[in-house]
Scaffold this motif. Structure first.
Motif, short mmCIF file in Angstrom:
data_model
loop_
_atom_site.label_atom_id
_atom_site.label_comp_id
_atom_site.label_asym_id
_atom_site.label_seq_id
_atom_site.Cartn_x
_atom_site.Cartn_y
_atom_site.Cartn_z
N ARG A 139 42.38 48.67 40.01
CA ARG A 139 41.36 47.66 40.33
C ARG A 139 40.18 48.31 41.05
N GLY A 140 38.98 48.02 40.56
CA GLY A 140 37.76 48.51 41.18
C GLY A 140 37.21 49.79 40.58
N VAL A 141 37.93 50.41 39.66
CA VAL A 141 37.45 51.63 39.04
C VAL A 141 36.40 51.28 37.99
N VAL B 299 37.31 47.71 36.16
CA VAL B 299 38.68 47.23 36.05
C VAL B 299 38.95 46.19 37.14
N THR B 300 39.45 45.01 36.73
CA THR B 300 39.73 43.95 37.71
C THR B 300 41.22 43.86 38.04
N ASP B 301 42.05 44.58 37.32
CA ASP B 301 43.48 44.65 37.59
C ASP B 301 43.95 46.04 37.16
N ASP B 302 44.91 46.60 37.88
CA ASP B 302 45.40 47.94 37.53
C ASP B 302 45.72 48.01 36.05
N SER B 303 45.19 49.03 35.38
CA SER B 303 45.35 49.20 33.92
C SER B 303 45.65 50.65 33.59
N VAL C 218 36.44 57.91 33.82
CA VAL C 218 36.21 57.28 35.12
C VAL C 218 35.01 57.95 35.77
N TRP C 219 34.02 57.15 36.21
CA TRP C 219 32.83 57.72 36.84
C TRP C 219 32.51 57.12 38.21
N GLY C 220 33.29 56.14 38.64
CA GLY C 220 33.00 55.55 39.94
C GLY C 220 34.09 54.59 40.38
N GLU C 221 33.94 54.13 41.64
CA GLU C 221 34.87 53.13 42.16
C GLU C 221 34.12 52.17 43.07
N VAL C 222 34.43 50.89 42.94
CA VAL C 222 33.76 49.85 43.72
C VAL C 222 34.17 49.99 45.18
N GLU C 223 33.16 50.04 46.05
CA GLU C 223 33.41 50.08 47.50
C GLU C 223 33.28 48.69 48.11
N SER C 224 32.40 47.88 47.55
CA SER C 224 32.24 46.51 48.05
C SER C 224 31.67 45.63 46.94
N GLY C 225 31.97 44.34 47.02
CA GLY C 225 31.41 43.38 46.07
C GLY C 225 32.30 43.02 44.89
N MET C 226 33.59 43.40 44.94
CA MET C 226 34.47 43.03 43.81
C MET C 226 34.53 41.53 43.60
N GLU C 227 34.28 40.75 44.65
CA GLU C 227 34.30 39.29 44.49
C GLU C 227 33.22 38.83 43.50
N TYR C 228 32.12 39.59 43.39
CA TYR C 228 31.06 39.22 42.44
C TYR C 228 31.43 39.61 41.02
#
Length: 155
Positions: free
Chosen positions: A85-87, A106-110, A119-129
């Motif tokens: 999640r968050g990748v 990704v919104t759920d582990d896959s 893979v080029w990044g990971e969400v640090e904040s704002g997954m709720e959006y």
């Protein structure tokens, strides 16, 4: 480019998604994302494929999922980084070297995507959006990137 670079996606769902870029995993893809974001390419582009419990995909200027930028496709930069999640990862066609401008969050582990997509990044904040994006393939009224930009993280 330093470890401090962040992609900020201002989404129509009400806020900013801040993604830590990972040039250590995918330098070519990070360079492309940065170039496209800072040129305004992603501004106004919709999330054309949002599957609950899986991922949200965007980056096609036509909103159809069949197009990319006018730049050449990228060579795959697969890594051992897991699609949790968050990748943020690159979408592609069947050819592993066909990533261009489309990406997904990704919104759920896959883990079944591991070592098959870059893979080029990971969400640090704002997954709720990201979680608030309208669902569908395509959504009836898709969420969109209002503005995308790359800059240094606040110290």
């Amino acid at each position: 480019m330093t470890d401090a670079d962040r992609l900020t996606l201002q989404l129509s769902t009400g806020g900013d998604v801040v993604i830590k870029l990972r040039p250590d995993l995918a330098p070519g893809h990070v360079e492309r994302i940065t170039e496209l974001a800072n040129s305004g390419f992603y501004d106004g582009v919709v999330f054309h494929r949002v599957i609950p419990g899986f991922m949200a995909q965007g980056g096609d200027p036509t909103g159809t999922g069949f197009h990319g930028s006018d730049k050449p496709n990228l060579k795959a930069e697969f890594s051992d980084e897991s699609h949790r999640r968050g990748v943020a990862s690159m979408a592609r066609a069947q050819n592993p070297d066909s990533a261009n401008s489309q990406f997904f969050i990704v919104t759920d582990d896959s883990p079944f995507l591991d070592r098959q997509y870059t893979v080029w990044g990971e969400v640090e904040s704002g997954m709720e959006y990201v979680d608030a994006l309208p669902v569908g393939e395509p959504p009836r009224e898709p969420g969109k990137i209002v503005k995308a930009s790359v800059g240094k993280a606040a110290a």
